[in-house]
Structure formats: structure tokens, C-alpha cells
Design an enzyme around this catalytic site. Structure first.
Site, PDB file in Angstrom:
ATOM      1  N   GLY A  80      -1.368   1.130  10.038  1.00 23.10           N
ATOM      2  CA  GLY A  80       0.176   1.152  11.192  1.00 23.10           C
ATOM      3  C   GLY A  80      -1.281   1.216  12.405  1.00 23.10           C
ATOM      4  N   SER A 130       1.371  -0.602   0.361  1.00 30.94           N
ATOM      5  CA  SER A 130      -0.216   0.294   0.236  1.00 30.94           C
ATOM      6  C   SER A 130       0.866   1.309   0.120  1.00 30.94           C
ATOM      7  CB  SER A 130      -0.935   0.200   1.496  1.00 30.94           C
ATOM      8  OG  SER A 130      -1.169   1.169   1.383  1.00 30.94           O
ATOM      9  N   ASP A 150      -6.762  -6.829   4.144  1.00 33.27           N
ATOM     10  CA  ASP A 150      -5.889  -5.650   3.819  1.00 33.27           C
ATOM     11  C   ASP A 150      -5.664  -4.975   5.845  1.00 33.27           C
ATOM     12  OD1 ASP A 150      -4.949  -3.076   4.036  1.00 33.27           O
ATOM     13  OD2 ASP A 150      -7.217  -2.284   2.347  1.00 33.27           O
ATOM     14  N   GLY A 151      -4.974  -4.642   6.137  1.00 34.03           N
ATOM     15  CA  GLY A 151      -5.153  -3.961   7.507  1.00 34.03           C
ATOM     16  C   GLY A 151      -4.055  -4.542   8.340  1.00 34.03           C
ATOM     17  N   GLY A 152      -3.078  -4.437   8.928  1.00 36.18           N
ATOM     18  CA  GLY A 152      -2.005  -4.696   9.785  1.00 36.18           C
ATOM     19  C   GLY A 152      -1.511  -6.665  10.217  1.00 36.18           C
ATOM     20  N   MET A 191      -9.143   7.871   0.400  1.00 40.84           N
ATOM     21  CA  MET A 191     -10.576   8.483   1.322  1.00 40.84           C
ATOM     22  C   MET A 191     -10.595   9.240   0.789  1.00 40.84           C
ATOM     23  SD  MET A 191      -7.964   6.830   4.410  1.00 40.84           S
ATOM     24  CE  MET A 191      -6.650   5.199   4.111  1.00 40.84           C
ATOM     25  N   GLY A 245      -9.358   3.237   6.841  1.00 44.01           N
ATOM     26  CA  GLY A 245      -8.709   4.714   7.229  1.00 44.01           C
ATOM     27  C   GLY A 245      -7.380   5.130   8.000  1.00 44.01           C
ATOM     28  N   PHE A 246      -7.000   4.651   7.940  1.00 42.07           N
ATOM     29  CA  PHE A 246      -5.630   4.462   8.158  1.00 42.07           C
ATOM     30  C   PHE A 246      -4.404   3.315   9.050  1.00 42.07           C
ATOM     31  CE2 PHE A 246      -8.319   7.746  11.143  1.00 42.07           C
ATOM     32  CZ  PHE A 246      -8.228   8.644  10.646  1.00 42.07           C
ATOM     33  N   GLY A 273       1.010  -1.994   4.997  1.00 44.80           N
ATOM     34  CA  GLY A 273       1.495  -0.820   4.538  1.00 44.80           C
ATOM     35  C   GLY A 273       3.123  -0.513   5.155  1.00 44.80           C
ATOM     36  N   SER A 274       2.544   0.034   6.012  1.00 41.75           N
ATOM     37  CA  SER A 274       4.019   0.112   7.435  1.00 41.75           C
ATOM     38  C   SER A 274       4.909  -0.956   6.943  1.00 41.75           C
ATOM     39  CB  SER A 274       3.332   0.485   8.835  1.00 41.75           C
ATOM     40  OG  SER A 274       1.777  -0.197   9.283  1.00 41.75           O
ATOM     41  N   HIS A 277      -1.253  -1.060  -4.127  1.00 44.56           N
ATOM     42  CA  HIS A 277      -2.407  -0.872  -3.964  1.00 44.56           C
ATOM     43  C   HIS A 277      -2.862   0.552  -3.290  1.00 44.56           C
ATOM     44  CE1 HIS A 277      -5.207  -1.907  -1.165  1.00 44.56           C
ATOM     45  NE2 HIS A 277      -5.351  -0.932  -0.347  1.00 44.56           N
ATOM     46  N   MET A 279     -11.955   4.017  -0.981  1.00 50.26           N
ATOM     47  CA  MET A 279     -13.030   4.047   0.477  1.00 50.26           C
ATOM     48  C   MET A 279     -13.487   5.261   0.130  1.00 50.26           C
ATOM     49  SD  MET A 279      -9.936   2.143   2.809  1.00 50.26           S
ATOM     50  CE  MET A 279      -8.508   2.622   1.576  1.00 50.26           C
ATOM     51  N   MET A 287     -11.212  -6.657   4.971  1.00 52.99           N
ATOM     52  CA  MET A 287     -10.488  -5.172   5.808  1.00 52.99           C
ATOM     53  C   MET A 287     -10.368  -6.005   7.520  1.00 52.99           C
ATOM     54  SD  MET A 287     -10.480  -3.524   3.985  1.00 52.99           S
ATOM     55  CE  MET A 287      -9.628  -2.141   6.008  1.00 52.99           C
ATOM     56  N   ASP A 290      -4.878   3.714  -1.817  1.00 55.65           N
ATOM     57  CA  ASP A 290      -6.109   3.967  -1.211  1.00 55.65           C
ATOM     58  C   ASP A 290      -6.564   5.096  -0.934  1.00 55.65           C
ATOM     59  OD1 ASP A 290      -6.146   1.447   0.717  1.00 55.65           O
ATOM     60  OD2 ASP A 290      -4.047   1.657   1.141  1.00 55.65           O
ATOM     61  N   HIS A 349      -8.367   1.087  -4.113  1.00 60.32           N
ATOM     62  CA  HIS A 349      -8.985   0.761  -2.862  1.00 60.32           C
ATOM     63  C   HIS A 349     -10.076   1.468  -2.695  1.00 60.32           C
ATOM     64  CE1 HIS A 349      -9.534  -0.151   1.559  1.00 60.32           C
ATOM     65  NE2 HIS A 349     -10.677  -0.705   0.843  1.00 60.32           N
TER      66      HIS A 349
HETATM   67  C1  DX5 Z   1      -6.218   1.561   5.515  1.00 63.05           C
HETATM   68  C2  DX5 Z   1      -5.793   1.123   3.456  1.00 63.05           C
HETATM   69  C3  DX5 Z   1      -4.996   0.194   4.574  1.00 63.05           C
HETATM   70  C4  DX5 Z   1      -3.632   0.636   5.198  1.00 63.05           C
HETATM   71  C5  DX5 Z   1      -3.086  -0.457   5.575  1.00 63.05           C
HETATM   72  O1  DX5 Z   1      -7.804   1.398   5.468  1.00 63.05           O
HETATM   73  O2  DX5 Z   1      -7.309   0.014   3.559  1.00 63.05           O
HETATM   74  O3  DX5 Z   1      -4.470  -0.605   3.275  1.00 63.05           O
HETATM   75  O4  DX5 Z   1      -2.618   1.123   3.950  1.00 63.05           O
HETATM   76  O5  DX5 Z   1      -1.517   0.355   5.927  1.00 63.05           O
HETATM   77  P1  DX5 Z   1      -1.133  -1.176   6.810  1.00 63.05           P
HETATM   78  O6  DX5 Z   1      -0.451  -2.286   6.131  1.00 63.05           O
HETATM   79  O7  DX5 Z   1      -0.508  -0.681   8.321  1.00 63.05           O
HETATM   80  O8  DX5 Z   1      -2.185  -1.572   8.169  1.00 63.05           O
HETATM   81 ZN    ZN Z   2      -6.863  -0.799   1.664  1.00 61.28          ZN
END
Ligand code: DX5
Ligand code: ZN
Length: 220
Positions: A144, A7, A174-176, A36, A141-142, A196-197, A32, A67, A136, A34, A65
């Protein structure tokens, strides 16, 4: 085959093109993106003009993606030569079948995403029409945030539905996601992993190595 979709949300936005090229050359399968809008989720990122600028760079295809509220109004703007998937949220679509058909009318693969509080069973009647389902594993939204372990149960239920209905859509999470939990996630039946992170780790700053590490663990 399992796919990694890093991401760009966790990248350095002042050099987005360089970051996108770097993760692509390191072995990412998809990028990916994102998007928003500050309404569907409490954060604002970037729009179609950023995507179009990235088209001039040497990158892998995009996994977009969305959102955003009213995605139908913007889908055409996200159709570019490099767009492979456009994914909308079930919670943001009043007429989801129409939206999925709209995406496909541009020759783009269509996906649907659900938030942690939405059950996979709510997708039952749209599953025959989608190319991808994005689960998800954090509230969107964020970047990390911490992975919600219950997501693995949703993956298993979705996989069972796919078998029962004799379908072949891809399952994405997606996420964490990080190098500690990715093997368990793959074992539950996920095809495409977003990170992402974990890819743009602030501590190590070795993005190439992080892409390679995740890919190695995923495809063991
Ligand atoms: C969150 C995004 C994710 C996000 C994942 O709303 O949809 O794609 O970038 O980031 P990490 O991998 O850091 O959880
Ligand atoms: Zn995403």
C-alpha cells in the site's frame, strides 16, 4: 508476453488458500509470496509452512520474494513443487553468487532484488547468472505504499544492460503498482508486474475484476 504476479500480502490471511485460488483462476500468472523476517525489513509475514499448505490448493506457481537476512539458511525450505522463482535481496547476501548458485542447485529459477537506494549497476557481475531481477519501487516491508517514479529510470538502465550483455533475464517490479501507472511501467520494459493492494482493493472487494483489469492494460 507480460506476466502479473499478485502479492498475497494484501490478501485476507484468515483465508489465504481461498484467496490464492481466486486470483489464480482469475488469470494471475504467478503468486507473489512476500516473506519478511522483522530484521531485513521492519515487518513479519509468513514462512515455509504456509507455502507448503498452499501446495494443496489449486494455484499458479510461486514467485517467492525473500526479504530476510541470511537467506541461505532457509532457501531449501522454500523449495516446493510449485516454487518457480526464489528471489533474494542483494543487500542481504554477503556472497550473492553462492546464494544464486544454491537456489539453482534445486532446479529453481533464481532472482535478485534491489531496494530503491541500490543502483542497478551494482548487479553488473551477477547478471549473467540470474533468471530474474526484481526492482523494488517502494522500500520493502509494507504493502500500500506510493510508487517511486525514479524506478522507471532504473528499469530503463537495466534493460539497456540486458541488451548490451546479450542476456535474457526477466525484469520484475514490485510496489505501488496500480491500474493508473501500470501501462507506463510496462512501456519502460518490465516483464513481470507485482500488485498487492491494487488486486485486493478494499473499496471494491472485486479481486477477480482487478486481476482481469490489470492483465488487460498490461497486454494491450
Ligand atoms: C513490499 C512487498 C510487495 C507488496 C506490494 O515489501 O515486497 O510485494 O506486497 O504491495 P503493493 O502492491 O500494495 O505496493
Ligand atoms: Zn514483494
Amino acid at each position: 508476453m507480460k506476466f502479473l504476479s499478485p502479492s498475497l500480502l494484501a490478501a485476507d490471511f484468515s483465508k489465504l488458500g481461498d484467496e490464492a485460488e481466486l486470483i489464480s483462476s482469475a488469470g494471475a500468472d504467478l503468486l507473489h509470496i512476500d516473506v519478511m523476517d522483522g530484521h531485513f525489513v521492519p515487518n513479519i509475514t509468513f514462512g515455509p509452512s504456509v507455502l507448503k499448505s498452499l501446495n494443496n490448493r489449486n494455484t499458479v506457481p510461486y514467485d517467492v520474494h525473500l526479504m530476510i537476512e541470511n537467506p541461505d539458511l532457509y532457501i531449501e525450505d522454500f523449495v516446493t513443487d510449485k516454487t518457480e522463482y526464489i528471489v533474494v535481496h542483494q543487500e542481504a547476501c554477503r556472497h550473492l553468487h553462492r546464494t544464486i548458485s544454491h537456489i539453482k542447485s534445486f532446479g529453481i529459477k533464481a532472482g535478485v532484488s534491489i531496494n530503491p537506494a541500490t543502483s542497478v549497476e551494482t548487479l553488473y557481475d551477477i547478471l549473467p547468472f540470474v533468471d530474474l531481477v526484481l526492482i523494488m519501487s517502494v522500500n520493502p516491508g509494507f504493502g500500500g505504499q506510493k510508487f517511486i517514479p525514479h524506478s522507471l529510470k532504473k528499469i530503463e538502465r537495466l534493460k539497456a544492460l540486458r541488451e548490451e550483455m546479450n542476456l535474457d533475464f526477466q525484469i520484475e517490479i514490485d510496489g505501488g503498482v496500480n491500474e493508473d501507472n501500470v501501462s507506463e511501467i510496462i512501456a519502460s520494459g518490465v516483464d513481470i508486474v507485482v500488485a498487492g493492494s491494487a488486486v485486493f482493493k478494499k473499496e471494491t472487494k472485486n479481486t477477480v475484476l482487478q486481476v482481469q483489469n490489470l492483465k488487460r492494460i498490461m497486454n494491450l
